[in-house]
Design a protein around this motif. Sequence first.
Motif, PDB file in Angstrom:
ATOM      1  N   LEU A 176       0.824  -1.212   0.000  1.00 53.91           N
ATOM      2  CA  LEU A 176       0.000   0.000   0.000  1.00 53.91           C
ATOM      3  C   LEU A 176       0.861   1.267   0.000  1.00 53.91           C
ATOM      4  O   LEU A 176       0.564   2.227  -0.713  1.00 53.91           O
ATOM      5  CB  LEU A 176      -0.946  -0.009   1.208  1.00 53.91           C
ATOM      6  CG  LEU A 176      -2.019  -1.107   1.200  1.00 53.91           C
ATOM      7  CD1 LEU A 176      -2.835  -1.073   2.493  1.00 53.91           C
ATOM      8  CD2 LEU A 176      -2.942  -0.970  -0.004  1.00 53.91           C
ATOM      9  N   VAL A 177       1.928   1.258   0.795  1.00 49.17           N
ATOM     10  CA  VAL A 177       2.830   2.415   0.818  1.00 49.17           C
ATOM     11  C   VAL A 177       3.486   2.595  -0.550  1.00 49.17           C
ATOM     12  O   VAL A 177       3.608   3.721  -1.056  1.00 49.17           O
ATOM     13  CB  VAL A 177       3.901   2.262   1.917  1.00 49.17           C
ATOM     14  CG1 VAL A 177       4.985   3.334   1.765  1.00 49.17           C
ATOM     15  CG2 VAL A 177       3.271   2.362   3.298  1.00 49.17           C
ATOM     16  N   LYS A 209     -16.115 -14.468  -0.459  1.00 44.60           N
ATOM     17  CA  LYS A 209     -15.167 -14.736  -1.545  1.00 44.60           C
ATOM     18  C   LYS A 209     -15.002 -13.516  -2.440  1.00 44.60           C
ATOM     19  O   LYS A 209     -13.888 -13.197  -2.877  1.00 44.60           O
ATOM     20  CB  LYS A 209     -15.656 -15.929  -2.367  1.00 44.60           C
ATOM     21  CG  LYS A 209     -14.694 -16.338  -3.476  1.00 44.60           C
ATOM     22  CD  LYS A 209     -15.216 -17.550  -4.249  1.00 44.60           C
ATOM     23  CE  LYS A 209     -14.248 -17.931  -5.367  1.00 44.60           C
ATOM     24  NZ  LYS A 209     -14.744 -19.098  -6.139  1.00 44.60           N
ATOM     25  N   THR A 210     -16.112 -12.805  -2.714  1.00 46.59           N
ATOM     26  CA  THR A 210     -16.053 -11.604  -3.557  1.00 46.59           C
ATOM     27  C   THR A 210     -15.230 -10.516  -2.892  1.00 46.59           C
ATOM     28  O   THR A 210     -14.396  -9.856  -3.528  1.00 46.59           O
ATOM     29  CB  THR A 210     -17.477 -11.082  -3.839  1.00 46.59           C
ATOM     30  OG1 THR A 210     -18.244 -12.123  -4.443  1.00 46.59           O
ATOM     31  CG2 THR A 210     -17.446  -9.875  -4.763  1.00 46.59           C
ATOM     32  N   ALA A 211     -15.452 -10.312  -1.574  1.00 48.52           N
ATOM     33  CA  ALA A 211     -14.698  -9.296  -0.824  1.00 48.52           C
ATOM     34  C   ALA A 211     -13.216  -9.652  -0.780  1.00 48.52           C
ATOM     35  O   ALA A 211     -12.351  -8.786  -0.982  1.00 48.52           O
ATOM     36  CB  ALA A 211     -15.256  -9.173   0.592  1.00 48.52           C
ATOM     37  N   VAL A 212     -12.913 -10.922  -0.531  1.00 47.55           N
ATOM     38  CA  VAL A 212     -11.513 -11.364  -0.446  1.00 47.55           C
ATOM     39  C   VAL A 212     -10.810 -11.202  -1.791  1.00 47.55           C
ATOM     40  O   VAL A 212      -9.662 -10.729  -1.856  1.00 47.55           O
ATOM     41  CB  VAL A 212     -11.449 -12.833   0.035  1.00 47.55           C
ATOM     42  CG1 VAL A 212     -10.033 -13.397  -0.128  1.00 47.55           C
ATOM     43  CG2 VAL A 212     -11.874 -12.919   1.495  1.00 47.55           C
ATOM     44  N   ASN A 213     -11.482 -11.548  -2.858  1.00 47.42           N
ATOM     45  CA  ASN A 213     -10.881 -11.387  -4.186  1.00 47.42           C
ATOM     46  C   ASN A 213     -10.568  -9.924  -4.484  1.00 47.42           C
ATOM     47  O   ASN A 213      -9.516  -9.600  -5.043  1.00 47.42           O
ATOM     48  CB  ASN A 213     -11.818 -11.944  -5.264  1.00 47.42           C
ATOM     49  CG  ASN A 213     -11.854 -13.466  -5.280  1.00 47.42           C
ATOM     50  OD1 ASN A 213     -10.937 -14.108  -4.769  1.00 47.42           O
ATOM     51  ND2 ASN A 213     -12.898 -14.036  -5.839  1.00 47.42           N
ATOM     52  N   ALA A 214     -11.500  -9.040  -4.112  1.00 43.85           N
ATOM     53  CA  ALA A 214     -11.291  -7.603  -4.331  1.00 43.85           C
ATOM     54  C   ALA A 214     -10.117  -7.096  -3.516  1.00 43.85           C
ATOM     55  O   ALA A 214      -9.243  -6.368  -4.024  1.00 43.85           O
ATOM     56  CB  ALA A 214     -12.560  -6.830  -3.970  1.00 43.85           C
ATOM     57  N   LEU A 215     -10.050  -7.483  -2.241  1.00 44.52           N
ATOM     58  CA  LEU A 215      -8.961  -7.040  -1.376  1.00 44.52           C
ATOM     59  C   LEU A 215      -7.628  -7.624  -1.831  1.00 44.52           C
ATOM     60  O   LEU A 215      -6.599  -6.939  -1.793  1.00 44.52           O
ATOM     61  CB  LEU A 215      -9.255  -7.438   0.077  1.00 44.52           C
ATOM     62  CG  LEU A 215     -10.426  -6.682   0.732  1.00 44.52           C
ATOM     63  CD1 LEU A 215     -10.795  -7.317   2.062  1.00 44.52           C
ATOM     64  CD2 LEU A 215     -10.098  -5.209   0.920  1.00 44.52           C
ATOM     65  N   ASN A 216      -7.632  -8.867  -2.257  1.00 45.14           N
ATOM     66  CA  ASN A 216      -6.384  -9.488  -2.738  1.00 45.14           C
ATOM     67  C   ASN A 216      -5.809  -8.735  -3.935  1.00 45.14           C
ATOM     68  O   ASN A 216      -4.590  -8.593  -4.070  1.00 45.14           O
ATOM     69  CB  ASN A 216      -6.626 -10.948  -3.115  1.00 45.14           C
ATOM     70  CG  ASN A 216      -6.737 -11.848  -1.901  1.00 45.14           C
ATOM     71  OD1 ASN A 216      -6.376 -11.454  -0.789  1.00 45.14           O
ATOM     72  ND2 ASN A 216      -7.251 -13.056  -2.095  1.00 45.14           N
ATOM     73  N   ARG A 217      -6.706  -8.258  -4.802  1.00 45.13           N
ATOM     74  CA  ARG A 217      -6.223  -7.486  -5.963  1.00 45.13           C
ATOM     75  C   ARG A 217      -5.570  -6.183  -5.510  1.00 45.13           C
ATOM     76  O   ARG A 217      -4.534  -5.780  -6.035  1.00 45.13           O
ATOM     77  CB  ARG A 217      -7.390  -7.198  -6.920  1.00 45.13           C
ATOM     78  CG  ARG A 217      -7.885  -8.419  -7.683  1.00 45.13           C
ATOM     79  CD  ARG A 217      -8.770  -8.026  -8.863  1.00 45.13           C
ATOM     80  NE  ARG A 217      -9.988  -7.380  -8.432  1.00 45.13           N
ATOM     81  CZ  ARG A 217     -11.106  -8.025  -8.098  1.00 45.13           C
ATOM     82  NH1 ARG A 217     -11.146  -9.354  -8.141  1.00 45.13           N
ATOM     83  NH2 ARG A 217     -12.193  -7.361  -7.732  1.00 45.13           N
ATOM     84  N   ILE A 218      -6.172  -5.548  -4.516  1.00 48.44           N
ATOM     85  CA  ILE A 218      -5.614  -4.289  -3.996  1.00 48.44           C
ATOM     86  C   ILE A 218      -4.297  -4.551  -3.280  1.00 48.44           C
ATOM     87  O   ILE A 218      -3.343  -3.763  -3.379  1.00 48.44           O
ATOM     88  CB  ILE A 218      -6.620  -3.614  -3.035  1.00 48.44           C
ATOM     89  CG1 ILE A 218      -7.877  -3.184  -3.791  1.00 48.44           C
ATOM     90  CG2 ILE A 218      -5.990  -2.397  -2.357  1.00 48.44           C
ATOM     91  CD1 ILE A 218      -9.025  -2.756  -2.894  1.00 48.44           C
ATOM     92  N   PHE A 219      -4.208  -5.665  -2.544  1.00 48.14           N
ATOM     93  CA  PHE A 219      -3.031  -5.962  -1.725  1.00 48.14           C
ATOM     94  C   PHE A 219      -1.891  -6.597  -2.534  1.00 48.14           C
ATOM     95  O   PHE A 219      -0.874  -6.990  -1.957  1.00 48.14           O
ATOM     96  CB  PHE A 219      -3.407  -6.894  -0.573  1.00 48.14           C
ATOM     97  CG  PHE A 219      -4.371  -6.288   0.420  1.00 48.14           C
ATOM     98  CD1 PHE A 219      -4.478  -4.911   0.563  1.00 48.14           C
ATOM     99  CD2 PHE A 219      -5.183  -7.096   1.214  1.00 48.14           C
ATOM    100  CE1 PHE A 219      -5.359  -4.343   1.486  1.00 48.14           C
ATOM    101  CE2 PHE A 219      -6.059  -6.543   2.129  1.00 48.14           C
ATOM    102  CZ  PHE A 219      -6.153  -5.164   2.268  1.00 48.14           C
ATOM    103  N   SER A 220      -2.052  -6.700  -3.840  1.00 45.30           N
ATOM    104  CA  SER A 220      -1.005  -7.264  -4.688  1.00 45.30           C
ATOM    105  C   SER A 220      -0.200  -6.150  -5.352  1.00 45.30           C
ATOM    106  O   SER A 220      -0.709  -5.040  -5.562  1.00 45.30           O
ATOM    107  CB  SER A 220      -1.620  -8.168  -5.768  1.00 45.30           C
ATOM    108  OG  SER A 220      -2.308  -9.247  -5.167  1.00 45.30           O
ATOM    109  N   ASP A 221       1.047  -6.461  -5.684  1.00 43.05           N
ATOM    110  CA  ASP A 221       1.939  -5.470  -6.296  1.00 43.05           C
ATOM    111  C   ASP A 221       1.581  -5.304  -7.771  1.00 43.05           C
ATOM    112  O   ASP A 221       2.125  -5.970  -8.652  1.00 43.05           O
ATOM    113  CB  ASP A 221       3.389  -5.919  -6.142  1.00 43.05           C
ATOM    114  CG  ASP A 221       4.369  -4.839  -6.582  1.00 43.05           C
ATOM    115  OD1 ASP A 221       3.920  -3.698  -6.810  1.00 43.05           O
ATOM    116  OD2 ASP A 221       5.568  -5.139  -6.700  1.00 43.05           O
ATOM    117  N   ASN A 222       0.633  -4.412  -8.020  1.00 49.42           N
ATOM    118  CA  ASN A 222       0.153  -4.170  -9.385  1.00 49.42           C
ATOM    119  C   ASN A 222      -0.313  -2.714  -9.469  1.00 49.42           C
ATOM    120  O   ASN A 222      -0.040  -1.924  -8.568  1.00 49.42           O
ATOM    121  CB  ASN A 222      -0.996  -5.136  -9.727  1.00 49.42           C
ATOM    122  CG  ASN A 222      -2.075  -5.118  -8.640  1.00 49.42           C
ATOM    123  OD1 ASN A 222      -2.398  -4.075  -8.088  1.00 49.42           O
ATOM    124  ND2 ASN A 222      -2.616  -6.288  -8.330  1.00 49.42           N
TER     125      ASN A 222
END
Length: 289
Positions: A176-177, A209-222
């Motif tokens: 995030l930083v 599952k939908t919430a986790v998938n969304a958060l995983n995308r945000i928490f990934s280096d992309n």
Amino acid sequence: MDVLMMSIARHGVQVPITVYRDRNNYVLLDGERRWRCSKKLNLKTIPALVQDKPTQLQNLLLMSNIHALREQWDYFTIATNLQKIINLWIDEKNTEPNEIDLSEATGLTRGQIRRCNLLLGLPSKFKDMLIDELQLPKSKQKVSEDLFIEMEKSLKTVTKRLPRYEESLDEIRDVLVSKVRKGVISAVTDFRQLGKIATAIKNLDLKEKTAVNALNRIFSDNKINITDTYKKTVEFQYDEKKFYNQLSSLNQYFEEIIEEESVKELDEDFIKELAELHLLVGHILREYK
């Protein structure tokens, strides 16, 4: 300092400095700038309030109250001093202060104390990062206290709803930083949407599952940011719930008007808006069918 010196030269020291006596010396508690200006002006005496020698805790509390009023300290400095106050409080009083104790003693609001506690709870790595950033000119600072406060509040909400993220919090913070530094996350207030995605599981019956998938995308280096993901995932549902509550209140209001037979008392502009609303509602109902 120059403005203060001109004022003292014309009018003298209007607000006494605060000191305490230590053997044959006086130790300054408050008023260093007034004292330095007076020395430069070769004043022989200045007014002073002489107090008893304070304990370390009393001295820190005095400084906290002074700077809380003048708002000269940044949040990280306040947080650091708050930790010292808590430690000294425990040593001197054999009890740990709660938020109310700290608020009354320091002059800080309970909200300010909570924000300080969020900074105090940061791992050392991120505290050091913040200290380094605060040394830079404001224009060059990308990682701010507000960023960490908003980020920690949101991550606290996320882990409360989804404890699975507890073990990877440091990695999440790093990502995030990094996204803030790269401009992928453009505003610190975007972090509030992280919490709303997590709480949508309960508030909107969103599938976990939908919430986790969304958060995983945000928490990934992309290059995926928070706002776009929030819009695609839950923004419409949150808006729908908000307007549903407003519609319920409006229906209740209309029922009261009809029951009290006060329709003719309604303002003409209100009726015009109601007529436009009627057309829009009719269109929505026809489309829905």
